[in-house]
Design a protein around this motif. Structure first.
Motif, mmCIF file in Angstrom:
data_model
loop_
_atom_site.group_PDB
_atom_site.id
_atom_site.type_symbol
_atom_site.label_atom_id
_atom_site.label_comp_id
_atom_site.label_asym_id
_atom_site.label_seq_id
_atom_site.Cartn_x
_atom_site.Cartn_y
_atom_site.Cartn_z
ATOM 1 N N GLU A 40 44.246 -45.602 1.653
ATOM 2 C CA GLU A 40 43.751 -44.384 2.316
ATOM 3 C C GLU A 40 43.495 -43.277 1.286
ATOM 4 N N SER A 44 39.960 -41.427 0.116
ATOM 5 C CA SER A 44 39.785 -40.000 0.428
ATOM 6 C C SER A 44 39.987 -39.069 -0.770
ATOM 7 N N GLU A 47 37.473 -36.146 -1.279
ATOM 8 C CA GLU A 47 37.644 -35.020 -0.363
ATOM 9 C C GLU A 47 38.942 -34.283 -0.636
ATOM 10 N N GLU A 48 39.962 -34.980 -1.093
ATOM 11 C CA GLU A 48 41.216 -34.320 -1.450
ATOM 12 C C GLU A 48 40.982 -33.302 -2.571
ATOM 13 N N GLY A 51 37.017 -31.288 -1.278
ATOM 14 C CA GLY A 51 36.852 -30.818 0.088
ATOM 15 C C GLY A 51 35.998 -31.769 0.918
ATOM 16 N N THR A 52 35.897 -31.466 2.194
ATOM 17 C CA THR A 52 35.171 -32.307 3.138
ATOM 18 C C THR A 52 33.713 -32.448 2.719
ATOM 19 N N GLN A 53 33.219 -33.680 2.804
ATOM 20 C CA GLN A 53 31.842 -33.980 2.425
ATOM 21 C C GLN A 53 30.978 -34.138 3.680
ATOM 22 N N PRO A 54 29.657 -33.956 3.554
ATOM 23 C CA PRO A 54 28.787 -33.955 4.738
ATOM 24 C C PRO A 54 28.613 -35.321 5.408
ATOM 25 N N ASN A 55 28.861 -36.422 4.671
ATOM 26 C CA ASN A 55 28.725 -37.745 5.292
ATOM 27 C C ASN A 55 29.523 -38.778 4.492
ATOM 28 N N ASN A 56 29.657 -39.966 5.076
ATOM 29 C CA ASN A 56 30.476 -41.011 4.458
ATOM 30 C C ASN A 56 29.890 -41.535 3.155
ATOM 31 N N LYS A 59 30.994 -39.063 0.604
ATOM 32 C CA LYS A 59 32.445 -39.210 0.490
ATOM 33 C C LYS A 59 32.790 -40.432 -0.359
#
Length: 148
Positions: A40, A44, A47-48, A51-56, A59
């Motif tokens: 996991e 991730s 993003e850790e 930060g949050t990305q716009p799509n997989n 990511k």
């Protein structure tokens, strides 16, 4: 003399613990490194950090870059690479890590069951040694330390 061993391959089974336990019982002076075993977190990490990305897709690209960075740093500092090809999981990471070891000129031991001989024949010919079990791989490593 202490040898650093990069344990390459899938992160879903306990094969690394088997290698570590058995090498300790043989009193081999080995230090082990390898990929992030927390699946996991590996997926991730981008993003850790960013930060949050716009799509997989993005990511995955960012996480892959950071995981490849980790692999390169740890593998370059390793003396030996052991890459496991098992039967249960997809083996893409094992193949990529084995190819990276070859590109870096690292001594490479492949562990693969007999039934994977054919699909891995070219990679086996490039590796320094190909064996079928963890025990056999550790016998190869142990031989480095033999003085008899």
């Amino acid at each position: 003399m202490n040898i650093t061993v990069y344990l390459a391959g899938e992160i879903h089974s306990t094969w690394r613990e088997e290698v570590k336990t058995k090498s300790a019982s043989l009193s081999l002076p080995l230090t082990f490194v390898g990929p992030m075993e927390n699946h996991e977190r590996s997926d991730s990490i981008g993003e850790e950090i960013l930060g949050t990305q716009p799509n997989n897709l993005i990511k995955d690209d960012i996480a892959s870059s950071i995981n490849n960075f980790r692999t390169q740093v740890l593998m370059e500092k390793s003396d030996i690479v052991i890459a496991l090809f098992g039967e249960k999981y997809k083996q893409w990471n094992s193949a990529m890590d084995a190819a990276t070891a070859l590109a870096l000129g690292k001594p490479l031991i492949l562990i693969r069951p007999e039934n994977l001989h054919h699909p891995l024949k070219e990679l086996s010919r490039k590796a320094n040694v190909t064996v079928e079990t963890v025990d056999q791989a550790l016998q190869v490593v142990s031989y480095v330390f033999d003085k008899k």
